[in-house]
Design a protein around this motif. Structure first.
Motif, mmCIF file in Angstrom:
data_model
loop_
_atom_site.group_PDB
_atom_site.id
_atom_site.type_symbol
_atom_site.label_atom_id
_atom_site.label_comp_id
_atom_site.label_asym_id
_atom_site.label_seq_id
_atom_site.Cartn_x
_atom_site.Cartn_y
_atom_site.Cartn_z
ATOM 1 N N THR A 1 -55.100 -9.484 60.895
ATOM 2 C CA THR A 1 -54.421 -9.321 62.178
ATOM 3 C C THR A 1 -53.198 -8.445 61.992
ATOM 4 O OG1 THR A 1 -53.126 -11.299 61.748
ATOM 5 C CG2 THR A 1 -55.156 -11.573 63.007
ATOM 6 N N ASN A 2 -52.661 -7.988 63.147
ATOM 7 C CA ASN A 2 -51.424 -7.202 63.106
ATOM 8 C C ASN A 2 -51.539 -5.942 62.265
ATOM 9 O OD1 ASN A 2 -49.418 -8.180 64.781
ATOM 10 N ND2 ASN A 2 -49.007 -9.903 63.409
ATOM 11 N N GLY A 3 -52.724 -5.434 62.092
ATOM 12 C CA GLY A 3 -52.887 -4.192 61.352
ATOM 13 C C GLY A 3 -52.523 -2.991 62.204
ATOM 14 N N ALA A 4 -52.444 -1.850 61.553
ATOM 15 C CA ALA A 4 -52.216 -0.602 62.269
ATOM 16 C C ALA A 4 -52.908 0.530 61.529
ATOM 17 C CB ALA A 4 -50.724 -0.308 62.392
ATOM 18 N N ALA A 5 -53.459 1.442 62.287
ATOM 19 C CA ALA A 5 -54.007 2.676 61.712
ATOM 20 C C ALA A 5 -53.558 3.806 62.621
ATOM 21 C CB ALA A 5 -55.523 2.617 61.614
ATOM 22 N N ARG A 6 -52.651 4.625 62.095
ATOM 23 C CA ARG A 6 -52.038 5.657 62.940
ATOM 24 C C ARG A 6 -51.981 6.986 62.195
ATOM 25 N NH1 ARG A 6 -46.985 1.693 63.576
ATOM 26 N NH2 ARG A 6 -47.384 1.807 61.347
ATOM 27 N N ASN A 7 -52.119 8.046 62.947
ATOM 28 C CA ASN A 7 -51.963 9.406 62.400
ATOM 29 C C ASN A 7 -52.940 9.695 61.268
ATOM 30 O OD1 ASN A 7 -49.853 9.822 64.176
ATOM 31 N ND2 ASN A 7 -48.249 9.438 62.677
ATOM 32 N N ASN A 8 -54.117 9.107 61.319
ATOM 33 C CA ASN A 8 -55.133 9.412 60.317
ATOM 34 C C ASN A 8 -56.015 10.552 60.804
ATOM 35 O OD1 ASN A 8 -54.760 7.182 58.252
ATOM 36 N ND2 ASN A 8 -54.864 6.022 60.178
ATOM 37 N N LEU A 9 -56.371 11.416 59.854
ATOM 38 C CA LEU A 9 -57.216 12.574 60.136
ATOM 39 C C LEU A 9 -58.521 12.365 59.375
ATOM 40 C CD1 LEU A 9 -57.611 15.443 61.248
ATOM 41 C CD2 LEU A 9 -56.373 16.303 59.246
ATOM 42 N N ALA A 10 -59.621 12.241 60.092
ATOM 43 C CA ALA A 10 -60.881 11.877 59.442
ATOM 44 C C ALA A 10 -62.054 12.452 60.217
ATOM 45 C CB ALA A 10 -61.000 10.356 59.350
ATOM 46 N N ASP A 11 -63.212 12.417 59.561
ATOM 47 C CA ASP A 11 -64.440 12.873 60.229
ATOM 48 C C ASP A 11 -65.407 11.712 60.436
ATOM 49 O OD1 ASP A 11 -65.169 12.490 57.602
ATOM 50 O OD2 ASP A 11 -66.267 14.376 57.402
ATOM 51 N N ALA A 12 -64.850 10.489 60.517
ATOM 52 C CA ALA A 12 -65.671 9.303 60.781
ATOM 53 C C ALA A 12 -64.814 8.300 61.543
ATOM 54 C CB ALA A 12 -66.168 8.705 59.464
ATOM 55 N N PRO A 13 -65.447 7.321 62.215
ATOM 56 C CA PRO A 13 -64.683 6.401 63.058
ATOM 57 C C PRO A 13 -63.853 5.389 62.279
ATOM 58 C CG PRO A 13 -67.025 6.432 63.668
ATOM 59 C CD PRO A 13 -66.897 7.137 62.355
ATOM 60 N N ILE A 14 -62.951 4.732 63.019
ATOM 61 C CA ILE A 14 -62.229 3.554 62.534
ATOM 62 C C ILE A 14 -62.916 2.336 63.135
ATOM 63 C CG2 ILE A 14 -60.037 2.315 62.613
ATOM 64 C CD1 ILE A 14 -58.654 5.076 62.736
ATOM 65 N N HIS A 15 -63.149 1.314 62.332
ATOM 66 C CA HIS A 15 -63.994 0.191 62.725
ATOM 67 C C HIS A 15 -63.226 -1.119 62.620
ATOM 68 C CE1 HIS A 15 -68.032 -2.074 61.985
ATOM 69 N NE2 HIS A 15 -67.750 -2.014 63.257
ATOM 70 N N LEU A 16 -63.196 -1.877 63.708
ATOM 71 C CA LEU A 16 -62.647 -3.230 63.684
ATOM 72 C C LEU A 16 -63.835 -4.175 63.661
ATOM 73 C CD1 LEU A 16 -59.828 -2.889 66.363
ATOM 74 C CD2 LEU A 16 -59.708 -2.485 63.905
ATOM 75 N N ARG A 17 -63.945 -5.008 62.609
ATOM 76 C CA ARG A 17 -65.174 -5.767 62.370
ATOM 77 C C ARG A 17 -64.871 -7.243 62.170
ATOM 78 N NH1 ARG A 17 -69.083 -4.468 57.174
ATOM 79 N NH2 ARG A 17 -70.795 -5.840 57.730
ATOM 80 N N ASP A 18 -65.759 -8.093 62.640
ATOM 81 C CA ASP A 18 -65.682 -9.541 62.382
ATOM 82 C C ASP A 18 -64.343 -10.127 62.793
ATOM 83 O OD1 ASP A 18 -68.238 -9.402 61.342
ATOM 84 O OD2 ASP A 18 -67.542 -9.157 59.274
ATOM 85 N N GLY A 19 -63.863 -9.718 63.973
ATOM 86 C CA GLY A 19 -62.668 -10.346 64.531
ATOM 87 C C GLY A 19 -61.346 -9.768 64.081
ATOM 88 N N TYR B 1 -69.907 5.317 56.435
ATOM 89 C CA TYR B 1 -70.036 5.096 57.866
ATOM 90 C C TYR B 1 -68.697 5.193 58.590
ATOM 91 C CZ TYR B 1 -74.620 3.382 56.529
ATOM 92 O OH TYR B 1 -75.878 3.285 56.016
ATOM 93 N N TYR B 2 -67.647 4.688 57.944
ATOM 94 C CA TYR B 2 -66.355 4.616 58.611
ATOM 95 C C TYR B 2 -65.257 5.179 57.714
ATOM 96 C CZ TYR B 2 -69.078 1.427 61.420
ATOM 97 O OH TYR B 2 -70.063 0.890 62.191
ATOM 98 N N ALA B 3 -64.295 5.823 58.349
ATOM 99 C CA ALA B 3 -63.146 6.302 57.590
ATOM 100 C C ALA B 3 -62.268 5.121 57.166
ATOM 101 C CB ALA B 3 -62.343 7.291 58.432
ATOM 102 N N ILE B 4 -62.064 4.210 58.105
ATOM 103 C CA ILE B 4 -61.167 3.066 57.885
ATOM 104 C C ILE B 4 -61.807 1.849 58.528
ATOM 105 C CG2 ILE B 4 -58.898 2.083 58.457
ATOM 106 C CD1 ILE B 4 -57.871 5.029 58.547
ATOM 107 N N GLU B 5 -61.717 0.716 57.844
ATOM 108 C CA GLU B 5 -62.254 -0.514 58.418
ATOM 109 C C GLU B 5 -61.288 -1.669 58.197
ATOM 110 O OE1 GLU B 5 -66.605 -1.759 58.341
ATOM 111 O OE2 GLU B 5 -65.743 -3.046 56.796
ATOM 112 N N PHE B 6 -61.083 -2.445 59.270
ATOM 113 C CA PHE B 6 -60.379 -3.724 59.176
ATOM 114 C C PHE B 6 -61.432 -4.801 59.375
ATOM 115 C CE2 PHE B 6 -57.251 -0.682 60.622
ATOM 116 C CZ PHE B 6 -56.084 -1.047 59.965
#
Ligand SMILES: [Ca+2]
Ligand SMILES: [Ca+2]
Length: 165
Positions: free
Chosen positions: A41-59, A30-35
């Motif tokens: 907290t204080n995460g980062a997702a940058r310069n990723n190349l993917a064919d699916a979304p990045i998901h921030l879940r459960d706060g 479902y997702y390329a990347i999930e936090f």
């Protein structure tokens, strides 16, 4: 469908930086990347190349920047064979990334940035060797018949390079 949440997941993981990945899922996750979870907290997702979304879940909270999430197989050298080097025609990724001081080379060891800016994804494109998957010296040694041991026996014989020196 594998049905798993995502390809790269940071769970209960503060300060995690997920930068410069190439992820081609073809709809299998479902997702390329999930936090996930409030401690992420204080995460980062940058310069990723993917064919699916990045998901921030459960706060979870993360800074997202310069991700290109509309990748297609035609951007890569041989996606069916797992070769996700960029083609020269992948201009939506090449020189379109943020230049990050924390990432100074790509997964080939090529220096970043090359050209005007860093490329989005795991590969910094270099003309002429975009299909390279191993260092040139190692490839030359294995491909050149003259470099192969002459006393090699397929029964599992041990060859000592020092015999010839
Ligand atoms: Ca570049
Ligand atoms: Ca490269």
């Amino acid at each position: 469908m594998s049905g798993s949440d995502g390809s790269i997941i940071a769970w209960n993981s503060p300060g995690t930086q997920i930068d410069h990945n190439s992820i081609l899922l073809n709809g299998n996750e479902y997702y390329a990347i999930e936090f996930r979870f409030p401690t992420s907290t204080n995460g980062a997702a940058r310069n990723n190349l993917a064919d699916a979304p990045i998901h921030l879940r459960d706060g979870a909270a993360a800074t997202l920047g310069s991700n290109l999430l509309t990748a297609v197989p035609g951007m890569f050298v041989n996606p069916a064979g797992g070769d996700l080097h960029l083609l020269a025609s992948a201009t939506s990724a090449i020189d379109q990334g943020l230049t990050l001081s924390t990432v100074i080379n790509d997964f080939d060891g090529d220096r970043r940035p090359m050209g005007d800016r860093s490329d989005i994804g795991a590969d910094e494109f270099t003309a002429g060797n975009s299909g390279r998957m191993e260092p040139p010296a190692a490839k030359a040694a294995s491909d050149d018949p003259a470099m192969r041991p002459t006393d090699y026996q397929p029964s599992g014989d041990y060859y000592d390079w020092r015999k010839t020196r």
